[in-house]
Design an enzyme around this catalytic site. Structure first.
Site, PDB file in Angstrom:
ATOM      1  N   GLU A 257       7.356 -14.399   3.268  1.00 52.14           N
ATOM      2  CA  GLU A 257       6.522 -15.504   2.789  1.00 52.14           C
ATOM      3  C   GLU A 257       6.814 -15.607   1.298  1.00 52.14           C
ATOM      4  O   GLU A 257       6.340 -14.785   0.523  1.00 52.14           O
ATOM      5  CB  GLU A 257       5.032 -15.183   2.984  1.00 52.14           C
ATOM      6  CG  GLU A 257       4.620 -14.920   4.400  1.00 52.14           C
ATOM      7  CD  GLU A 257       4.644 -16.165   5.242  1.00 52.14           C
ATOM      8  OE1 GLU A 257       4.496 -17.269   4.678  1.00 52.14           O
ATOM      9  OE2 GLU A 257       4.836 -16.056   6.452  1.00 52.14           O
ATOM     10  N   CYS A 296       0.281 -19.538  -3.393  1.00 51.56           N
ATOM     11  CA  CYS A 296       1.574 -19.938  -2.838  1.00 51.56           C
ATOM     12  C   CYS A 296       1.492 -21.304  -2.172  1.00 51.56           C
ATOM     13  O   CYS A 296       2.491 -21.982  -2.013  1.00 51.56           O
ATOM     14  CB  CYS A 296       2.027 -18.905  -1.824  1.00 51.56           C
ATOM     15  SG  CYS A 296       0.763 -18.578  -0.587  1.00 51.56           S
TER      16      CYS A 296
HETATM   17  P1  NAP Z   1       7.005 -10.457  -6.676  1.00 49.78           P
HETATM   18  O1  NAP Z   1       7.247 -10.107  -8.074  1.00 49.78           O
HETATM   19  O2  NAP Z   1       8.137 -10.897  -5.848  1.00 49.78           O
HETATM   20  O3  NAP Z   1       6.310  -9.172  -6.038  1.00 49.78           O
HETATM   21  C1  NAP Z   1       5.856  -9.190  -4.723  1.00 49.78           C
HETATM   22  C2  NAP Z   1       5.756  -7.773  -4.199  1.00 49.78           C
HETATM   23  O4  NAP Z   1       7.051  -7.211  -4.062  1.00 49.78           O
HETATM   24  C3  NAP Z   1       4.991  -6.823  -5.095  1.00 49.78           C
HETATM   25  O5  NAP Z   1       4.230  -5.961  -4.304  1.00 49.78           O
HETATM   26  C4  NAP Z   1       6.101  -6.074  -5.793  1.00 49.78           C
HETATM   27  O6  NAP Z   1       5.672  -4.828  -6.267  1.00 49.78           O
HETATM   28  C5  NAP Z   1       7.073  -5.938  -4.671  1.00 49.78           C
HETATM   29  N1  NAP Z   1       8.443  -5.656  -5.067  1.00 49.78           N
HETATM   30  C6  NAP Z   1       9.115  -6.102  -6.144  1.00 49.78           C
HETATM   31  N2  NAP Z   1      10.383  -5.646  -6.107  1.00 49.78           N
HETATM   32  C7  NAP Z   1      10.506  -4.878  -4.991  1.00 49.78           C
HETATM   33  C8  NAP Z   1      11.559  -4.130  -4.394  1.00 49.78           C
HETATM   34  N3  NAP Z   1      12.758  -4.076  -4.957  1.00 49.78           N
HETATM   35  N4  NAP Z   1      11.315  -3.467  -3.241  1.00 49.78           N
HETATM   36  C9  NAP Z   1      10.112  -3.518  -2.653  1.00 49.78           C
HETATM   37  N5  NAP Z   1       9.082  -4.206  -3.183  1.00 49.78           N
HETATM   38  C10 NAP Z   1       9.274  -4.891  -4.328  1.00 49.78           C
HETATM   39  O7  NAP Z   1       5.881 -11.585  -6.530  1.00 49.78           O
HETATM   40  P2  NAP Z   1       4.469 -11.659  -7.264  1.00 49.78           P
HETATM   41  O8  NAP Z   1       4.725 -11.901  -8.717  1.00 49.78           O
HETATM   42  O9  NAP Z   1       3.599 -10.514  -6.898  1.00 49.78           O
HETATM   43  O10 NAP Z   1       3.844 -12.940  -6.602  1.00 49.78           O
HETATM   44  C11 NAP Z   1       4.118 -14.228  -7.033  1.00 49.78           C
HETATM   45  C12 NAP Z   1       5.093 -14.922  -6.123  1.00 49.78           C
HETATM   46  O11 NAP Z   1       4.708 -14.750  -4.766  1.00 49.78           O
HETATM   47  C13 NAP Z   1       5.132 -16.411  -6.321  1.00 49.78           C
HETATM   48  O12 NAP Z   1       6.470 -16.821  -6.384  1.00 49.78           O
HETATM   49  C14 NAP Z   1       4.455 -16.984  -5.097  1.00 49.78           C
HETATM   50  O13 NAP Z   1       4.905 -18.263  -4.724  1.00 49.78           O
HETATM   51  C15 NAP Z   1       4.740 -15.985  -4.064  1.00 49.78           C
HETATM   52  N6  NAP Z   1       3.675 -15.962  -3.049  1.00 49.78           N
HETATM   53  C16 NAP Z   1       3.964 -16.387  -1.793  1.00 49.78           C
HETATM   54  C17 NAP Z   1       2.975 -16.365  -0.837  1.00 49.78           C
HETATM   55  C18 NAP Z   1       3.240 -16.810   0.576  1.00 49.78           C
HETATM   56  O14 NAP Z   1       2.409 -16.589   1.453  1.00 49.78           O
HETATM   57  N7  NAP Z   1       4.354 -17.415   0.856  1.00 49.78           N
HETATM   58  C19 NAP Z   1       1.724 -15.897  -1.141  1.00 49.78           C
HETATM   59  C20 NAP Z   1       1.474 -15.470  -2.435  1.00 49.78           C
HETATM   60  C21 NAP Z   1       2.466 -15.499  -3.385  1.00 49.78           C
HETATM   61  P3  NAP Z   1       5.348  -4.578  -7.823  1.00 49.78           P
HETATM   62  O15 NAP Z   1       4.240  -5.534  -8.184  1.00 49.78           O
HETATM   63  O16 NAP Z   1       4.929  -3.178  -7.871  1.00 49.78           O
HETATM   64  O17 NAP Z   1       6.596  -4.891  -8.558  1.00 49.78           O
END
Ligand code: NAP
Length: 678
Positions: A257, A296
């Site tokens: 997602e 999102c």
């Molecule tokens: P993110 O930076 O991609 O992080 C998401 C998750 O992935 C966090 O738990 C992060 O942990 C983890 N992560 C990062 N690098 C990783 C790796 N190499 N291996 C495993 N896990 C890893 O996103 P965010 O800043 O939290 O959220 C914002 C984004 O999410 C926006 O772009 C938004 O559009 C999207 N979003 C989508 C939805 C949907 O349902 N489609 C819902 C909400 C948000 P750490 O925080 O510890 O780095």
């Protein structure tokens, strides 16, 4: 004083040996907690899920798992104040926190209810009816879903630490999969508090839920082909995960997602004085400001017909000017800060990029007006509205994950669909129109690019749940840029976690394997009418075969007179003779079914308490006056109800004529006492 967040691993809370990274309050910049996953025994964690959590979960039926989810939802509902307080430190107003916390608890309730009502009180799910594979009826196929002996790793985004966890946990739990949750670090203190509440409740089987606070470390390397990763977050991280060897070549399933440039479209039929204009404007402002636009599903692209652009922009400006930004604990504040200064800087950069082809028509990303808080220490950013110039490309590429939207104009419906499609796949879209033709054209044009579409007008506005709210009963996810994944959608999400297998066997073998009688399998008539047997004494395959009964013309006439169903095929010789399917008077189908009931019931008081319906009723051969019918009733499935002294019995009913041809087939559904003293 801040605390080091702990992970929950193999039945123990684990504190990292180092000090961890600080997590700061979104409003004040003060330290809230520290996070580190150093020293985590990742192999032990995965082994514990597989060897302790999984078997414990899979020993329960779907109904028992659903019962635990319901108890958990009630428990969390009584504990939520702490989560509200912690959410405020992440910038959430009380209303924002309700979306996350109450939304998550509501999702648990919804899955508890779905699990009880739509899944069997069993550990497997049959998918569709048996498929006959041979002419003699001795070789049959049946699809069935079984639980995987694996682990569900759930990686969540920062914006919904409670809902994001619970909406993934509930379907995985129902599917019999233990969860390892890895919340996003910026709001991990909310997630950690929630997991503590769950663990301390003692409601879930040990090993069903474990927690990683901090980075995921080597977690993905421990996974194998029975395991899955459900990821919510940025497209960038999603791509990193897609390239991970466990996923790229190791057979681990990945559901993504990701980010999404959702649009809302104002229909060309909507005039300045139509109620839909107000609904449209309200919807856009709600989506820009709820969770400070860090959703999102938020509306990033506002698509309006060219002639309405100035009116829409003015109405949005007017409404946005009433949005107060500041301390999220102040009840008069509508919008709190973004989650962190880093996030605010990201959004400012995104606005800068958008500005290359769009003009800011409301707000100032660099100088927000803030009440009750320090604008410099907090991650504040007021709502920003842009108006794109013709041919703008950035609004279709750049995701400002904050309170930012861009107005774009379209010429006609084809143009609107083409612009929406330039987002390359979205989670949610909305169409605001009162014109059914516009609704159909836009819905069918947009559907291939979206996971969910809201068609909003004056008729459904009062009950509408809004553009941005994923619902547990509806699918959440979207194609293309949105990640291509699918979550929620009721029982669909449970089945996503399970393995569907086509099993080919004889009817007797299928009956033994599935616990449900399959047409063609042996029947059992031990001389006792099955209606005299309590649930404890009934066996799959128990049968009663009736004597034949002749259906007379008088029966048909009396049934027509009694019910008022005087349809010509039952009453008018000449007209019935001209009917290409009947060629003469035929008995009512409901007469056949009623007579069949008269043939199979045992009338005296006994363990059968009620008939609560029939399923899959089909009339296969017309019954004419003086045809003889007989019925065979066979116990197909027995399902004790957990909290009642009765259960459900599904009976296979086949009505045949004198030639033995099936006249009607259906399932009779009854409630039968668990025990009965004659
Ligand atoms: P993110 O930076 O991609 O992080 C998401 C998750 O992935 C966090 O738990 C992060 O942990 C983890 N992560 C990062 N690098 C990783 C790796 N190499 N291996 C495993 N896990 C890893 O996103 P965010 O800043 O939290 O959220 C914002 C984004 O999410 C926006 O772009 C938004 O559009 C999207 N979003 C989508 C939805 C949907 O349902 N489609 C819902 C909400 C948000 P750490 O925080 O510890 O780095």
């Amino acid at each position: 004083m801040s605390t080091l967040l702990e992970s929950y691993v193999a039945g123990r809370w684990h504190a990292a040996p180092d000090e961890g990274r600080p997590l700061l309050d979104a409003t004040t910049g003060d330290e809230v907690a520290r996070v580190s996953s150093n020293g985590l025994d990742v192999p032990a964690m995965v082994a514990y899920a597989r060897e302790v959590g999984g078997p414990a979960l899979r020993s329960l039926t779907f109904h028992e798992r659903a019962g635990l989810l319901k108890a958990l939802a009630k428990h969390l509902g009584a504990e939520k104040d702490l989560l509200y307080d912690l959410s405020a430190r992440a910038g959430a107003t009380r209303r924002d926190a309700a979306i996350d916390v109450d939304g998550g608890i509501g999702t648990l309730f919804s899955y508890a209810s779905k699990g009880t009502r739509e899944l069997p009180n069993d550990t497997i799910v049959l998918d569709g009816p048996p498929e006959p594979l041979g002419k003699g009826g001795t070789f049959v196929g049946q699809h069935l879903f079984t639980s995987r002996p694996g682990v569900a790793v759930q990686i969540n985004a920062f914006n919904f630490p409670a809902w994001g966890m619970l909406e993934k946990l509930a379907p995985a739990f129902l599917a019999g999969l233990p969860t390892v949750v890895k919340p996003a670090s910026p709001t991990a203190y909310v997630a950690e508090a929630l997991v503590r509440q769950i663990i301390e409740s003692g409601l879930l089987p040990e090993g069903a839920l474990q927690l990683v606070c901090g980075d995921a470390g080597t977690l993905l390397y421990e996974l194998g082909p029975q395991d899955s990763v459900a990821f919510t977050g940025s497209a960038h991280t999603a791509n990193v995960l897609r390239d991970h060897p466990s996923i790229a070549t190791g057979g681990v399933r990945l559901n993504v997602e990701a980010d999404s440039l959702n649009c809302s479209i104002l229909g060309p039929d909507v005039t300045e004085d139509a109620p839909e204009l107000d609904l449209f404007v309200k919807g856009v402002v709600t989506e820009m400001t709820a969770k400070a636009g860090q959703k999102c599903t938020a509306i990033r692209r506002v698509l309006v017909p060219e002639p309405m652009a100035a009116t829409v922009v003015e109405a949005l400006r007017e409404r946005l000017s009433r949005v107060s930004v500041g301390d999220p604990t102040d009840p008069d504040v509508r919008m709190g800060p973004l989650v962190s200064l880093a996030q605010r800087d990201e959004v400012r950069k995104a606005v800068e990029a958008l500005r290359s082809t769009a003009d800011v028509v409301f707000g100032d990303p660099d100088h927000p007006e803030v009440t009750g808080a320090d604008a410099e220490r907090g991650a504040f950013l007021g709502p920003v509205l842009l108006h794109a110039r013709r041919g703008a490309t950035e609004p279709h590429d750049v995701e400002p994950f904050g309170p930012v939207s861009t107005v774009l104009t379209y010429d006609d419906l084809d143009d609107a669909v083409a612009l929406a499609a330039r987002g390359r796949g979205s989670l949610a879209g909305s169409i605001v129109t009162h014109d059914p033709d516009v609704a159909r054209t836009l819905t069918l044009g947009l559907a291939p690019w979206h996971g969910r579409l809201l068609v909003l007008d004056r008729d459904d506005a009062g009950e509408s749940t809004g553009h941005g709210s994923p619902l547990p009963v509806l699918v959440h996810g979207g194609p293309g840029r949105a990640g291509g994944g699918e979550e929620l959608g009721g029982v669909r999400a449970v089945l996503h976690h399970m393995q569907r297998t086509a099993v080919q066997a004889s009817p007797d073998m299928l009956t033994a394997i599935t616990g449900r009688w399959t047409t063609g399998a042996a029947r059992r008539d031990d001389g006792t009418h099955p209606f005299r047997k309590s649930l404890a004494d009934l066996h799959i395959g128990d049968t009663i075969a009736s004597e034949p009964r002749t259906v007379t013309r008088e029966d048909i006439d009396r049934f027509a007179a009694l019910t008022g169903d005087t349809f010509y095929a039952h009453t008018d010789e000449e007209a019935a003779a001209a009917n290409p399917l009947f060629g003469g008077i035929v008995a009512h189908g409901y007469l056949v079914v009623s007579l069949a009931a008269g043939l199979f019931v045992d009338p005296d008081p006994g363990p059968v308490l009620a008939n609560f319906g029939v399923d899959n009723l089909r009339f296969l051969t017309p019954v004419k006056a003086d045809d003889a019918i007989a019925v065979t009733l066979t116990v197909k499935q027995v399902t004790p109800r957990a909290n009642a002294d009765y259960g459900e019995v599904r009976w296979d009913a086949v009505v045949t004529n004198a030639e033995g041809a099936p006249v009607a087939t259906y399932d009779v559904l009854t409630l039968v006492a668990k025990s009965w003293d004659a």
